[in-house]
Write a protein that holds these residues in place. Sequence first.
Motif, PDB file in Angstrom:
ATOM      1  N   ARG A 152       3.141  -3.641   3.636  1.00  0.00           N
ATOM      2  CA  ARG A 152       3.692  -2.964   4.818  1.00  0.00           C
ATOM      3  C   ARG A 152       3.099  -1.563   4.957  1.00  0.00           C
ATOM      4  O   ARG A 152       2.761  -1.128   6.057  1.00  0.00           O
ATOM      5  CB  ARG A 152       5.226  -2.901   4.723  1.00  0.00           C
ATOM      6  CG  ARG A 152       5.894  -4.254   4.923  1.00  0.00           C
ATOM      7  CD  ARG A 152       7.387  -4.108   5.139  1.00  0.00           C
ATOM      8  NE  ARG A 152       8.085  -3.704   3.940  1.00  0.00           N
ATOM      9  CZ  ARG A 152       8.702  -4.548   3.094  1.00  0.00           C
ATOM     10  NH1 ARG A 152       8.705  -5.847   3.344  1.00  0.00           N
ATOM     11  NH2 ARG A 152       9.314  -4.095   2.027  1.00  0.00           N
ATOM     12  N   GLU A 153       2.955  -0.869   3.826  1.00  0.00           N
ATOM     13  CA  GLU A 153       2.364   0.480   3.873  1.00  0.00           C
ATOM     14  C   GLU A 153       0.905   0.403   4.322  1.00  0.00           C
ATOM     15  O   GLU A 153       0.426   1.248   5.082  1.00  0.00           O
ATOM     16  CB  GLU A 153       2.477   1.158   2.500  1.00  0.00           C
ATOM     17  CG  GLU A 153       3.898   1.594   2.196  1.00  0.00           C
ATOM     18  CD  GLU A 153       4.101   2.014   0.734  1.00  0.00           C
ATOM     19  OE1 GLU A 153       5.252   2.306   0.381  1.00  0.00           O
ATOM     20  OE2 GLU A 153       3.109   2.027  -0.044  1.00  0.00           O
ATOM     21  N   LEU A 154       0.207  -0.630   3.843  1.00  0.00           N
ATOM     22  CA  LEU A 154      -1.176  -0.835   4.257  1.00  0.00           C
ATOM     23  C   LEU A 154      -1.266  -1.034   5.777  1.00  0.00           C
ATOM     24  O   LEU A 154      -2.093  -0.403   6.449  1.00  0.00           O
ATOM     25  CB  LEU A 154      -1.748  -2.067   3.537  1.00  0.00           C
ATOM     26  CG  LEU A 154      -3.072  -2.602   4.068  1.00  0.00           C
ATOM     27  CD1 LEU A 154      -4.204  -1.623   3.777  1.00  0.00           C
ATOM     28  CD2 LEU A 154      -3.394  -3.973   3.465  1.00  0.00           C
ATOM     29  N   LEU A 155      -0.420  -1.908   6.311  1.00  0.00           N
ATOM     30  CA  LEU A 155      -0.458  -2.198   7.749  1.00  0.00           C
ATOM     31  C   LEU A 155      -0.173  -0.944   8.567  1.00  0.00           C
ATOM     32  O   LEU A 155      -0.819  -0.685   9.582  1.00  0.00           O
ATOM     33  CB  LEU A 155       0.537  -3.309   8.096  1.00  0.00           C
ATOM     34  CG  LEU A 155       0.206  -4.670   7.479  1.00  0.00           C
ATOM     35  CD1 LEU A 155       1.310  -5.680   7.789  1.00  0.00           C
ATOM     36  CD2 LEU A 155      -1.131  -5.186   7.988  1.00  0.00           C
ATOM     37  N   GLU A 156       0.777  -0.154   8.106  1.00  0.00           N
ATOM     38  CA  GLU A 156       1.125   1.079   8.808  1.00  0.00           C
ATOM     39  C   GLU A 156      -0.062   2.050   8.796  1.00  0.00           C
ATOM     40  O   GLU A 156      -0.372   2.686   9.800  1.00  0.00           O
ATOM     41  CB  GLU A 156       2.360   1.690   8.129  1.00  0.00           C
ATOM     42  CG  GLU A 156       3.123   2.696   8.950  1.00  0.00           C
ATOM     43  CD  GLU A 156       3.665   2.153  10.264  1.00  0.00           C
ATOM     44  OE1 GLU A 156       3.953   0.947  10.367  1.00  0.00           O
ATOM     45  OE2 GLU A 156       3.759   2.962  11.203  1.00  0.00           O
ATOM     46  N   SER A 157      -0.744   2.143   7.640  1.00  0.00           N
ATOM     47  CA  SER A 157      -1.861   3.094   7.557  1.00  0.00           C
ATOM     48  C   SER A 157      -3.049   2.609   8.392  1.00  0.00           C
ATOM     49  O   SER A 157      -3.743   3.408   9.019  1.00  0.00           O
ATOM     50  CB  SER A 157      -2.273   3.326   6.097  1.00  0.00           C
ATOM     51  OG  SER A 157      -2.793   2.147   5.537  1.00  0.00           O
TER      52      SER A 157
END
Length: 301
Positions: A152-157
């Motif tokens: 999820r953090e990857l997708l947000e970044s």
Amino acid sequence: MTDYASFLGERTFVIFLLHGVIRADTHPVRNYNKKHLPLDEFTAILESLCRSGAAVSMPQIVSASLGADPLPPRAFAVTFDDGFENVYSVAAPVLRRLGLPATFYFTTKFVDENAPSWVDMIDYAVEITSSFRLSLPFVAGPRVYDTPRKKRELLESIRGFVKSNPAIDPYEFAEEVWRQLDVKVMKPDPELDQKLSWEKVRALADDDLFTIGGHSHTHRILEYLSQAELGEEIATSLNKLRSNINKPIKHYSYPEGLANCYSDRVIAALKSHGIVCSPTAEHGVNRLGDDLFRLKRIAVT
Ligand SMILES: [Zn+2]
């Protein structure tokens, strides 16, 4: 759960921004930002808004802004971007039951080809690949992504990086993620990926409760396009909508819709194609007299 009725005001009007509505949320990675709202939450939010506010359409907002009948106190409008099929099969029946007007802004390539956006292409690849290494231009060295939280953090970044970089073609970026994750084809999820057919777009357009608008052809950020590409995106989307539903199209919304995604140049291009109103995705409420091409919306998530 957010109390969306708390945004309503006596002398303001609120435009709510939604994308999709699904019967059950079984996608902790892909739907991490609740782009698709579970049906029970959607229904509860709309019922609460109907109890404490006055639903209006985007055409009503335009005519009130131009001096016709003023808007009622606590006015709100409901809008959907992109053109997911679930707005037809899941959301529209609730809207009809409540007699609630809504505006649907369509990305025409999504309708033409049932095509995924670059965001959905990346979300999909990250969800179906259980554990992977990925090299990104904004992270030093490849990293391992193996938990829902890291993903999820990857997708947000990735979203933040791509949306703020005019030089990056978002679809080429998505292809590169697919290449690194060895994803070759997308097996569309019936709830999250299916787009409306033209037949279903026409069925919505034929309902007086609903307004149809444009949302580009390929969902590229309009401000990042050259003048020729900008004209092509807008003209293609409007020609396809106008020829398929045989009605004038006067409404539009900007892909991504943040402050860096549109400009006076983009607004002038839309006006030259007969568009009278295009809300943004910037967070906020509006007052009568505000620029119809800079209206703010409240995302419902
Ligand atoms: Zn969009």
